[in-house]
Structure formats: C-alpha cells, structure tokens
Design a protein around this motif. Structure first.
Motif, PDB file in Angstrom:
ATOM      1  N   TYR A   1       6.060 -30.730  -3.710  1.00  0.00           N
ATOM      2  CA  TYR A   1       5.576 -29.962  -2.244  1.00  0.00           C
ATOM      3  C   TYR A   1       4.106 -30.460  -1.760  1.00  0.00           C
TER       4      TYR A   1
ATOM      5  N   ASN B   1      18.060 -24.543  -2.522  1.00  0.00           N
ATOM      6  CA  ASN B   1      18.215 -25.452  -1.503  1.00  0.00           C
ATOM      7  C   ASN B   1      18.657 -26.679  -1.247  1.00  0.00           C
TER       8      ASN B   1
ATOM      9  N   LEU C   1      19.738 -28.055   2.039  1.00  0.00           N
ATOM     10  CA  LEU C   1      19.315 -27.598   3.154  1.00  0.00           C
ATOM     11  C   LEU C   1      17.643 -28.336   2.733  1.00  0.00           C
ATOM     12  N   ASP C   2      17.544 -28.795   1.445  1.00  0.00           N
ATOM     13  CA  ASP C   2      16.791 -29.621   1.449  1.00  0.00           C
ATOM     14  C   ASP C   2      16.924 -30.809   0.287  1.00  0.00           C
TER      15      ASP C   2
ATOM     16  N   ASP D   1      20.560 -36.375   8.763  1.00  0.00           N
ATOM     17  CA  ASP D   1      20.688 -34.227   8.978  1.00  0.00           C
ATOM     18  C   ASP D   1      22.079 -34.408   9.980  1.00  0.00           C
TER      19      ASP D   1
ATOM     20  N   ILE E   1      24.628 -31.613   8.202  1.00  0.00           N
ATOM     21  CA  ILE E   1      24.890 -30.630   8.944  1.00  0.00           C
ATOM     22  C   ILE E   1      27.201 -30.062   8.622  1.00  0.00           C
ATOM     23  N   ASP E   2      27.223 -31.119   8.659  1.00  0.00           N
ATOM     24  CA  ASP E   2      28.432 -31.126   8.685  1.00  0.00           C
ATOM     25  C   ASP E   2      29.114 -30.410   7.607  1.00  0.00           C
TER      26      ASP E   2
ATOM     27  N   ARG F   1      27.516 -28.914   4.729  1.00  0.00           N
ATOM     28  CA  ARG F   1      27.328 -27.992   4.198  1.00  0.00           C
ATOM     29  C   ARG F   1      28.515 -26.908   5.287  1.00  0.00           C
ATOM     30  N   LYS F   2      28.520 -27.268   6.289  1.00  0.00           N
ATOM     31  CA  LYS F   2      29.632 -26.346   7.593  1.00  0.00           C
ATOM     32  C   LYS F   2      31.142 -26.491   6.488  1.00  0.00           C
TER      33      LYS F   2
ATOM     34  N   PHE G   1      27.238 -20.088   2.725  1.00  0.00           N
ATOM     35  CA  PHE G   1      25.801 -19.577   2.149  1.00  0.00           C
ATOM     36  C   PHE G   1      26.048 -17.899   2.144  1.00  0.00           C
TER      37      PHE G   1
ATOM     38  N   PHE H   1      22.889 -14.719   2.233  1.00  0.00           N
ATOM     39  CA  PHE H   1      21.811 -14.603   2.477  1.00  0.00           C
ATOM     40  C   PHE H   1      21.306 -13.390   2.003  1.00  0.00           C
TER      41      PHE H   1
ATOM     42  N   ALA I   1      21.606 -24.148   9.008  1.00  0.00           N
ATOM     43  CA  ALA I   1      22.144 -23.723   7.680  1.00  0.00           C
ATOM     44  C   ALA I   1      23.661 -23.819   7.557  1.00  0.00           C
ATOM     45  N   ILE I   2      24.176 -22.807   7.841  1.00  0.00           N
ATOM     46  CA  ILE I   2      25.814 -22.524   8.135  1.00  0.00           C
ATOM     47  C   ILE I   2      26.618 -23.864   8.623  1.00  0.00           C
ATOM     48  N   GLY I   3      25.757 -24.745   9.444  1.00  0.00           N
ATOM     49  CA  GLY I   3      26.842 -25.747  10.055  1.00  0.00           C
ATOM     50  C   GLY I   3      26.744 -26.388  11.166  1.00  0.00           C
TER      51      GLY I   3
ATOM     52  N   ILE J   1      14.314 -24.813   6.291  1.00  0.00           N
ATOM     53  CA  ILE J   1      14.773 -23.982   5.666  1.00  0.00           C
ATOM     54  C   ILE J   1      12.948 -23.625   5.566  1.00  0.00           C
TER      55      ILE J   1
END
Lengths: 229, 407
Positions: free
Chosen positions: A13, A51, A56-57, A76, A80-81, A83-84, A89, A91, B300-302, B402
């Motif tokens: 970071y 992450n 996500l990262d 990006d 997203i696709d 992850r879906k 997840f 939390f 995050a969940i898509g 994030i």
C-alpha cells in the motif's frame, strides 16, 4: 483439485509515499472441499489476502489463479462477473440488502446471473431451508437476529453455485449460540455438499472447527497446519 | 428487480424522501401557479383586444398596416366577397376605420371611428353585449355608440351629441355630429377611451368614402385555424394588392411585451430551479455518501456498476416524480379556482387598478387552465432532477469496493 492458487503474491500500500507491505510473497494452494481458516494477529494481512483471492483487490506482484484462470489480469467488469459466478462472500457485518426479504436477498445474485424465476425460487427456498430459515423467508433483515442474518448471508453466498466461499470474520458479531449454529451449518454444507470455505478469523471457535489453519504473520505464511478429519 | 429495489430504497429514509419530494412539489406548484396567472392575464388581455375588436385576421390594402391612412380604403370586389366561402371563415365584417377629433362642450380628444355593419360586427365581436346603457346600432343608423371611458372624459350621456372632425378620403373635409345611442364598456381600457362606432354607410358618408372600406375583419371559427385561413386567403388574393395579417402581426408590440414578460418570469423560475436543484443535489450527495458501504458490498457480490447506478438514478427520479405529481395535483385546484374567479386587482385599491389601466390592461388576473403549462413546468423540474441524478453514475463508477467496505 486445486481451485485457488496464489504465487509470490505481494501487496504494497502507498508504494510512492510511505510503503506498507501487507503481503510478502504468499504462495498458497486451496483444494476443492477444504474448510480452511486464515488466522493471525491484526495487521497480519488476512483480509488483504482474502480480498486478493476474492478479486476485490489486485496484487502488487505475483498472481492469483482461480480454477486455473489468472484473475489478476481481468478488467473491472470481467472481475465483477467473475466474482458473481465463482465466489461467494460472507462479511463480518452480514451486509444484506435491507429493503429485500431474506428470500429476495438470496435470489439477488441469481437474478444478476439471469437465472429463471422458477430456478431462483427453488434454490433460494432450498438454501434457506438448509440454513434453518424456512420459516423466515419473507422477513427483512431488520426483522431477523444477527445470527439469522448471517445464515441468510451464507445462503446468499451459496446461491450463485460458487467454486468457493470467502468469509471475512463471519462470527465476529455473533454470540456463542449463533456462532455454533452457523459453524454447524457451514461444516455440514462443506461435508455433505463439498462446498469449499475459506475464512479469515480471530475466533478460536472457528479455528477449532477448521480442518486447515494457515497462520499469517507480517504478511507472510508462518505456518500451514492440516488436521486429521 | 431494479425498479422494485429503487422504489423500496426511497422509503428507507421517509423523512428525507418527503422533504426532497416536498421541495420538488413546491417548485412545480409555484412555477405552475406563476405561469398560469401570467399566461392567463396576457391571454385575457389579448382576447380582449383580439376577440372584442381586431378578430384573428384582417385584410387591408397593401401597406395599410404601416400607414393607416383612409386613402388606402378599397372597394369590396367579388373576389373579396368570395373569401366567405373559405372553410373556417364564419363571416366577413367590413369596416371603415379612421381617426378623428371628438368633442363635446369644451372637451376634445382623439378617437378611433369604426364604421361597421352592426349585425355582422355583433356576430363576430358580440359588440351589443358591451352595451351598458342605451341601444345597439341599426344597419342605417345615424347615431353613434361610444366607449364608456370616452363618454366620461367628454361628459357625454345618452342622447347627447358628439362632434367628429377629421380628414376624409383623399383630403376631403370630414365633419359630422351624432347623437349618442349607447355606451359600451370594453375589457381593454384603451378601447374604452378611444372607440366610436357608426353604422358603415354613415361612416362612409362622414369620410367621403362611399362604398369603401379599410378593413375586412375575418370572423374565424377558432384561434388555431388562423394560420390556415391566412394562407388560404393569401392564395386567393395573390400578392400585390392586399395584405392579410393575423392578430400577432397586427399587434407586434403586444406580442413582444408578452414575450418579454414571459422571459422575465423564466428568469425568476430559473433562480427558483437553481435553489431547488441545490436542495435535490444535497439529498443526492447524502444518499450516495452514506450508502458507499452498501454499494461496495453490491459490487463485491457481483453487481455491475451500471445497474447499480441505475438503481440510485431511479430512486432520485422516483422522488422527482412524486414531487412533480404532487405539485401538479396541488396546483390544479388553485389554478382552477383563479381561472373561474380571477384575482380582482380593483379590490386591492383604486391605485392598483388605475396603474393597470394606465398600461392598457384590464385590472383582473385570471389563471390560464392550460395543460401545457402544467406539463412544461413538470417536465422542466423532472429534467433537472433527472440531470442531477447523473452524479451517482460518476460516484459509483469510481467507487473502490474495498475502500467503500472499509468504512
């Protein structure tokens, strides 16, 4: 069969101002059906690793493969696709959509996947029954206890039929009874349906139930223990 | 699901939704009311002048509009008579119009003398309805009708004699005296102070213009048919001899004054829109800032950024719609009431009424009940809301899940 592979993953970071090295060359392989806890003190890099595995990262160096696909290179929208369709997840703060009922929350990801109404209905009911909430389907999050909300979150995480579920401190806000209940459900789903779970946690109760415990210290894997099942 | 989610989301913070929708409602309500009163007042004034005198279109000798001389009088030819056959023209009212000095006792003033066919005139402008005293003209009457304002100024009563002096057709002397047969009251104060009506043959005699007229006023079925009629008349008469003017061309000053006044009100409304816009934008900022965490989770969940932005955009549009509809519903009864019962400025004091009359306006303010006024204001406010709702697109597009979830 390995579903998650990280190779020499580092994460720095503020690389140009005051660099903070959160991960230092993490090599990790997670097999299908594991029930794995990533543990370590605060600031050890647990959440950062989760992450990065969850897309996500992005790592500063190294790469992450999920089902043989290098996700570090996806843009990006593709991420997203990805992850879906591949990752569930859970939390720490449940994070359900407050204006949707328990059933609608579970359906939501399937809706994003453009599944049919019949399939969404069947699967959301099946999952909520599996987590013991068959009588709470039409309630909104505010009408459920913390433990019940986290069980809905687990059902939601499984709704998309992901390759694995990442759970970041899932029991941090739960009392003992709810924690035990949630762990029972996840352990059963893991054992009976082969769902792969990877947790980051401080909670000894979760660590005790995990079959593999990876300890991170200062951004590197200090130990990786597998228990006999 | 996006719509359902957006609709439910706006009720998460009911108070904020009501306050924001309330500000939109106020904007629409105020804008509709202001524009209705303004449009109604102008329409009333134009109608007073158009319906009660000019008519929606007129035919003159070419050049009469710029130089209104009796020397530009013309005969009613067969071609001109045939104009009555054009659809939408109900009748043609021939007039001989000119100016004169009018006197009675020691008072003298400039007047507009209108020689007309009483029955045709009444069919178009309902002139007999304007009578407040006396009787209406006959076709070959030798007496006159005068405006009430003029009668008051010259201190004329029924049966008194008014003397008219002017220059007639091609320079002949024009002088005549006429008994007052009736007093007329017009909506327009300007007409009230200026008008003298004679039967057409008597006016032609006065001005030495036998068989001549200066104007053919076209009695058209409705305002909307005007442009169609004007082009049909132009086609029949050809170019060169006659000019055919609609009411806007006959009264350019009035039309421009209306446009200027409308422009002024848009400036006021623009300031209102800006103030309301800032209020709405404040709500949008709060909505997006306080829900960054939630947006992070959804990413995050898509959920992709575009549908997520559309949800928030829809939420704001819904609030805008609620406010707009409420504003329209709230303003309608008020506008309707003032449409039926115009604001009477005379009731606010004589000075107010006199000021209006000084500018040639009737001291009443009726509201226009025009659906387009409601729709225009509603669409403007809705467009502002919709435009401001673009902000969440920008915000969500650059949101890092994030960082958002770390809060």
């Amino acid at each position: 069969m390995s579903i998650i592979t990280t190779k020499a993953v580092t994460k720095v970071y503020n690389p140009t101002t005051i660099p903070v090295e959160a991960l230092r060359g993490v090599d990790l392989t997670v097999e299908q059906g594991e029930f794995t806890a990533i543990v370590g003190p605060s600031g050890s890099g647990k959440t950062t690793l989760l992450n990065i595995i969850g897309g996500l990262d992005r790592p500063t160096d190294g790469y992450v493969e999920v089902n043989g696909k290098d996700i570090s290179k996806l843009n990006d929208n593709r991420l997203i696709d990805f992850r879906k369709d591949n990752i569930g997840f859970v939390f720490q703060a449940y994070n359900l959509i407050p204006v949707l009922t328990a059933k609608e929350n579970v359906e939501f990801v399937m809706l994003l996947q453009k599944r049919s109404k019949a399939e969404r209905d069947a699967r959301s009911e099946e999952l909520l029954t599996a987590v013991g909430l068959d009588d709470q389907m039409d309630r909104r999050p505010a009408q459920l206890s913390g433990g019940q909300q986290q069980r809905v979150a687990v059902a939601r995480a499984l709704a998309s039929k992901p390759s694995f579920v990442l759970a970041d401190e899932p029991t941090a806000n739960l009392d003992s009874k709810s924690t035990a209940n949630l762990l029972d459900i996840m352990a059963r789903l893991n054992k009976e349906e082969g769902v792969t779970f990877v947790f980051s946690t401080h909670d000894q109760r979760v660590i005790d139930r995990a079959r593999r415990v990876i300890t991170l210290v200062d951004g590197a894997i200090a130990s990786d223990e597998r228990k006999e099942s | 699901m996006l719509t359902k989610l957006a609709w439910r989301n706006i009720w998460r913070n009911r108070r904020r939704t009501f306050i924001t929708a309330g500000s939109v409602m106020f904007a629409v309500f105020f804008a509709v009311f202001l524009r209705s009163i303004q449009e109604g007042t102008w329409n009333n004034m134009l109608d007073n002048v158009v319906n009660f005198y000019y008519g929606y279109a007129q035919v003159h000798r070419e050049g009469y509009q710029d130089d209104q001389s009796i020397d530009k009088a013309f005969e009613i030819t067969d071609t001109l008579k045939e104009l009555a056959a054009i659809p939408s023209i109900k009748s043609i009212v021939p007039r001989l119009e000119s100016f004169a000095l009018a006197s009675h006792d020691e008072h003298t003033t400039g007047v507009m003398v209108v020689g007309t066919q009483p029955d045709e005139e009444d069919g178009m402008t309902q002139l007999s309805d304007r009578l407040v005293q006396g009787n209406y003209l006959d076709a070959d009457d030798k007496s006159a009708l005068v405006g009430l304002g003029l009668a008051n100024y010259l201190k004329l009563g029924l049966g008194d004699t008014i003397v008219l002096i002017s220059q007639g057709y091609h320079g002949v002397n024009a002088a005549g005296k006429y008994a007052i047969k009736g007093l007329l009251k017009f909506g327009s104060p300007e007409l009230n102070k200026r008008m003298v009506y004679l039967a057409l043959p008597e006016a032609q005699r006065l001005y030495g213009a036998e068989q001549l007229v200066t104007t053919l006023a076209l009695n058209i079925e409705n305002k909307e048919a005007t442009s169609k009629v004007v082009s049909a008349v132009n086609k029949m008469l050809g170019k060169g001899h006659y000019e055919v003017l609609d009411w806007q061309e006959m009264m350019p000053d009035l039309v421009q004054a209306k446009e200027l006044d409308t422009g002024g009100s848009y400036l006021v409304l623009f300031v209102l829109y800006i103030i309301i816009g800032f209020g709405i934008f404040g709500t949008i900022l709060m909505m997006t800032e306080e829900r960054s965490y939630e947006f992070g989770i959804l990413l995050a969940i898509g959920m992709k950024r575009l549908p997520l932005s559309i949800i928030v955009w829809l939420e704001i549009v819904f609030i805008g719609l609620i406010g707009t509809l409420a504003g329209m519903v709230l303003s309608f009864p008020l506008v309707y009431y003032f449409h039926i019962n115009p604001i009477d400025l005379a009731a606010m004091g004589e000075d107010v009424a006199k000021t209006y009359e000084k500018f040639g306006m009737e001291p009443v303010m009726p509201a226009a009940l025009d659906p387009s006024l409601f729709l225009t204001q509603a669409i403007i406010v809705l467009l502002i809301t919709t435009f401001l709702a673009i902000y969440p697109f920008y915000k969500i597009n650059k949101l890092d899940p994030i960082s958002a979830m770390r809060r």
